[in-house]
Design an enzyme around this catalytic site. Structure first.
Site, short mmCIF file in Angstrom:
data_model
loop_
_atom_site.label_atom_id
_atom_site.label_comp_id
_atom_site.label_asym_id
_atom_site.label_seq_id
_atom_site.Cartn_x
_atom_site.Cartn_y
_atom_site.Cartn_z
N ILE A 87 0.89 -1.16 0.00
CA ILE A 87 0.00 0.00 0.00
C ILE A 87 0.93 1.22 0.00
CG2 ILE A 87 -0.25 -0.13 2.54
CD1 ILE A 87 -2.97 1.27 2.24
N SER A 88 0.65 2.17 -0.89
CA SER A 88 1.52 3.34 -1.02
C SER A 88 1.53 4.17 0.25
CB SER A 88 1.05 4.21 -2.18
OG SER A 88 1.20 3.55 -3.41
N ALA A 89 2.58 4.97 0.39
CA ALA A 89 2.66 5.92 1.50
C ALA A 89 1.55 6.96 1.36
CB ALA A 89 4.02 6.61 1.48
#
Length: 215
Positions: A49-51
């Site tokens: 999951i992206s930042a």
């Protein structure tokens, strides 16, 4: 988390701040992970999951194409976080579609969304998550005003350009070792313009088998 991103100038839009406050990231990260830390996290299956700052950046870049009643496509939807954000922005009259090629992630993302502020949109059907090869898009609800790709492609997949509406915008990381977040605008005459927004590091957009190799 949202205040931090506003403080550092990542979020300047009131609407993006409201949506990121409404969709609790804690529902979309693995148990035991610090949900509001500004870094990417593993979600299993060699996916991440992206930042939060990358989610905020993409929401800001797509904001004009996520107005109520518009259609949004989220490729590599993972745990469902950004798909839920898109759904809140386009509202019940719009459509937000997540496409993810790992069936287990699709199942868990639906459970995550059911606990979130976007639950009613999922129930009503304006928010959908499907198992599929994101490189092919999701033709059933095309064309889209906004397309987001959450994994890096060697080049921009033609089916995604085809499924972008004239006046629409796609945000996609492109490259192998060195990657750039590309902003792809389809002009009203159907021509396409591409610019680089920033250097990024994403997992590759690939086949399900290649992604699960060595997992």
């Amino acid at each position: 988390m949202v205040e931090h991103l506003q403080h550092y100038g990542v979020i300047s839009s009131k609407k993006v701040a409201e949506v990121m406050e409404a969709v609790d990231r804690a529902l979309f990260v693995p148990d035991g992970s610090p949900p509001y830390l500004d870094s990417p996290m593993s979600i299993g299956y060699n996916a991440t999951i992206s930042a939060p700052h990358m989610h905020a950046t993409c929401l800001q870049l797509l904001e004009e194409n996520l107005q109520p009643g518009m259609r949004a496509l989220d490729i590599g939807s993972g745990t469902g976080y950004l798909t839920a954000c898109f759904a809140l922005m386009v509202g019940p009259q719009g459509h937000a579609v997540g496409v993810e090629h790992i069936p287990e992630l699709v199942s868990s993302s639906i459970q995550n969304i059911e606990k979130s502020a976007a639950a009613s949109l999922l129930k009503e059907g304006s928010l959908q998550v499907h198992v599929g090869d994101g490189r092919l898009g999701w033709p059933e609800l095309a064309p889209y005003d906004a397309i987001h790709v959450g994994a890096a492609a060697p080049e921009i997949p033609q089916p995604l350009i085809d499924q972008l509406k004239p006046g629409g915008r796609m945000v996609i990381p492109v490259g192998n070792i060195f990657q750039d977040l590309k902003v792809v605008d389809k002009n009203l005459d159907g021509s396409v313009s591409v610019r680089s927004e920033t250097s990024v590091r994403y997992v590759p957009l690939t086949t399900r088998d290649a992604q699960l190799r060595n997992y």
